[in-house]
Design a protein around this motif. Structure first.
Motif, mmCIF file in Angstrom:
data_model
loop_
_atom_site.group_PDB
_atom_site.id
_atom_site.type_symbol
_atom_site.label_atom_id
_atom_site.label_comp_id
_atom_site.label_asym_id
_atom_site.label_seq_id
_atom_site.Cartn_x
_atom_site.Cartn_y
_atom_site.Cartn_z
ATOM 1 N N GLN A 180 -19.303 59.457 -31.354
ATOM 2 C CA GLN A 180 -18.327 59.841 -32.448
ATOM 3 C C GLN A 180 -16.962 59.902 -32.313
ATOM 4 O O GLN A 180 -16.506 60.385 -31.283
ATOM 5 N N GLN A 181 -16.250 59.015 -33.126
ATOM 6 C CA GLN A 181 -14.899 58.824 -32.931
ATOM 7 C C GLN A 181 -14.058 59.960 -33.515
ATOM 8 O O GLN A 181 -14.527 60.458 -34.745
ATOM 9 N N THR A 182 -12.949 60.492 -32.807
ATOM 10 C CA THR A 182 -12.032 61.541 -33.504
ATOM 11 C C THR A 182 -10.476 61.076 -33.226
ATOM 12 O O THR A 182 -10.279 61.073 -31.982
ATOM 13 N N ARG A 183 -9.806 61.120 -34.457
ATOM 14 C CA ARG A 183 -8.303 60.637 -34.087
ATOM 15 C C ARG A 183 -7.465 61.563 -34.456
ATOM 16 O O ARG A 183 -7.490 62.395 -35.606
ATOM 17 N N GLU A 184 -6.407 62.143 -33.454
ATOM 18 C CA GLU A 184 -5.817 63.345 -33.735
ATOM 19 C C GLU A 184 -4.269 63.024 -33.675
ATOM 20 O O GLU A 184 -3.998 62.201 -32.283
ATOM 21 N N GLY A 185 -3.497 63.534 -34.553
ATOM 22 C CA GLY A 185 -2.033 63.397 -34.480
ATOM 23 C C GLY A 185 -1.525 64.751 -34.207
ATOM 24 O O GLY A 185 -1.943 65.776 -34.761
ATOM 25 N N ASN A 195 -6.384 66.016 -37.557
ATOM 26 C CA ASN A 195 -7.183 65.025 -36.981
ATOM 27 C C ASN A 195 -8.467 64.832 -37.917
ATOM 28 O O ASN A 195 -8.423 65.386 -38.969
ATOM 29 N N GLY A 196 -9.187 63.911 -37.643
ATOM 30 C CA GLY A 196 -10.106 63.404 -38.696
ATOM 31 C C GLY A 196 -11.212 62.598 -37.950
ATOM 32 O O GLY A 196 -11.132 62.016 -37.026
ATOM 33 N N SER A 197 -12.595 62.669 -38.636
ATOM 34 C CA SER A 197 -13.755 61.813 -38.368
ATOM 35 C C SER A 197 -14.495 61.553 -39.587
ATOM 36 O O SER A 197 -14.271 62.111 -40.365
ATOM 37 N N ASP A 198 -15.463 60.578 -39.385
ATOM 38 C CA ASP A 198 -16.193 59.887 -40.478
ATOM 39 C C ASP A 198 -17.588 60.007 -39.819
ATOM 40 O O ASP A 198 -17.899 59.542 -38.899
ATOM 41 N N PHE A 199 -18.498 60.980 -40.256
ATOM 42 C CA PHE A 199 -19.781 61.344 -39.606
ATOM 43 C C PHE A 199 -20.712 60.397 -40.113
ATOM 44 O O PHE A 199 -21.914 60.611 -39.541
ATOM 45 N N GLU A 200 -20.342 59.644 -41.335
ATOM 46 C CA GLU A 200 -21.722 58.739 -41.323
ATOM 47 C C GLU A 200 -21.435 57.488 -40.533
ATOM 48 O O GLU A 200 -22.148 56.982 -39.879
ATOM 49 N N LYS A 247 -19.346 56.978 -37.897
ATOM 50 C CA LYS A 247 -19.060 57.539 -36.672
ATOM 51 C C LYS A 247 -17.505 56.983 -36.149
ATOM 52 O O LYS A 247 -17.231 56.944 -35.192
ATOM 53 N N LYS A 248 -16.678 56.469 -37.179
ATOM 54 C CA LYS A 248 -15.553 55.736 -36.787
ATOM 55 C C LYS A 248 -14.353 56.862 -37.317
ATOM 56 O O LYS A 248 -14.770 57.846 -37.983
ATOM 57 N N ALA A 249 -13.340 56.784 -36.731
ATOM 58 C CA ALA A 249 -12.096 57.643 -37.098
ATOM 59 C C ALA A 249 -11.128 57.371 -37.979
ATOM 60 O O ALA A 249 -11.091 55.837 -38.207
ATOM 61 N N PRO A 250 -10.520 57.975 -38.668
ATOM 62 C CA PRO A 250 -9.461 57.311 -39.813
ATOM 63 C C PRO A 250 -8.375 56.526 -38.715
ATOM 64 O O PRO A 250 -8.288 56.777 -37.630
ATOM 65 N N GLY A 251 -7.628 55.680 -39.437
ATOM 66 C CA GLY A 251 -6.688 54.860 -38.861
ATOM 67 C C GLY A 251 -5.399 55.792 -38.354
ATOM 68 O O GLY A 251 -5.305 56.770 -38.632
ATOM 69 N N THR A 252 -4.701 55.166 -37.180
ATOM 70 C CA THR A 252 -3.629 55.553 -36.592
ATOM 71 C C THR A 252 -2.496 55.902 -37.713
ATOM 72 O O THR A 252 -1.912 56.956 -37.660
ATOM 73 N N THR A 253 -2.174 55.016 -38.625
ATOM 74 C CA THR A 253 -1.305 55.224 -39.688
ATOM 75 C C THR A 253 -1.520 56.323 -40.531
ATOM 76 O O THR A 253 -0.446 57.144 -40.780
ATOM 77 N N GLU A 254 -2.729 56.469 -40.947
ATOM 78 C CA GLU A 254 -2.774 57.472 -41.947
ATOM 79 C C GLU A 254 -2.822 58.939 -41.148
ATOM 80 O O GLU A 254 -1.960 59.952 -41.695
ATOM 81 N N ILE A 255 -3.487 59.060 -40.163
ATOM 82 C CA ILE A 255 -3.184 60.492 -39.162
ATOM 83 C C ILE A 255 -1.666 60.715 -38.769
ATOM 84 O O ILE A 255 -1.232 61.688 -39.095
ATOM 85 N N ASN A 256 -1.007 59.716 -38.371
ATOM 86 C CA ASN A 256 0.282 59.737 -38.096
ATOM 87 C C ASN A 256 1.168 60.130 -39.524
ATOM 88 O O ASN A 256 2.053 61.163 -39.216
#
Length: 220
Positions: A164-169, A185-190, A192-201
């Motif tokens: 499971q990926q998690t992307r944190e800014g 930060n964010g995760s997609d549990f369906e 298992k991907k994380a939101p994009g870098t640009t979205e989080i930043n």
């Protein structure tokens, strides 16, 4: 909709512990106890003020940490953390005059988002600058954010746990003697991907701008 377990890293974050370290300084002086000659003339103290301090204490731009849960507009909270209550939840602190943090988190469908806004007030600009530099050094790979406080830094990292990926800014700002920190930060549990870098930043920086504005509005 079936419920899914949160990854361990996110579950642990639901039980935050605030740790606060403060330092104090003591300045003492004593009278001269050496014997004086009998014919010694006492010093002229006519023009001295007995109540005047030896040194002038530095004026703090920010005396206390503002209420963090009111730092962001409701529409900002709901856009960054869909499904979260705009009021947020303040994390207990050992000294709310110095450090205060508010958190928002929600799972909408399979999309999970977490947002923290933290304020920390220090005794001097120099102390805040030193802490800022130390924290930036611990978070390599990011870059400066111009036009935000006296100095600002942003970094985004991707972690994977149990596939499971998690992307944190993280955005860290110094404004005079205060530090502002945003964690988003964010995760997609369906998927298992994380939101994009640009979205989080972009989301973290948007929250940071509003938090710094709230700090400045509460000055004095």
């Amino acid at each position: 909709m079936r419920s899914l377990p949160l990854p361990l890293a996110l579950t642990v974050r639901l039980a935050p512990v605030a740790v606060l370290a403060t330092a104090g300084w003591a300045l003492s002086s004593g009278p001269d106890t050496s014997p004086a000659a009998k014919d010694k003339t006492p010093p002229d103290t006519t023009n001295r003020s007995a109540s005047a301090p030896a040194t002038q204490a530095a004026t703090k731009t920010y005396a206390t940490a503002p209420a963090p849960c009111g730092a962001l507009a409701g529409k900002t909270v709901t856009s960054l953390v869909p499904g979260a209550k705009a009021a947020g939840k303040e994390i207990p602190s050992t000294d709310t005059e110095v450090r205060r943090t508010c958190s928002w988190n929600a799972l909408k469908g399979y999309d999970y988002r977490w947002l923290d806004v933290s304020f920390e007030v220090m005794e001097t600009d120099e102390a805040a600058q030193k802490s800022y530099k130390e924290r930036v050094a611990d978070r390599s790979g990011g870059g400066d954010v111009p036009g935000l406080g006296d100095s600002a830094y942003s970094v985004v990292n991707l972690t994977t746990e149990d596939k499971q990926q998690t992307r944190e800014g993280t955005v860290l700002i110094r404004a005079a003697n205060a530090l502002v920190m945003i964690t988003y930060n964010g995760s997609d549990f369906e998927s298992k991907k994380a939101p994009g870098t640009t979205e989080i930043n972009k989301g973290a920086i948007k929250a940071a701008k509003e938090a710094v504005a709230a700090l400045q509005d509460g000055q004095g």
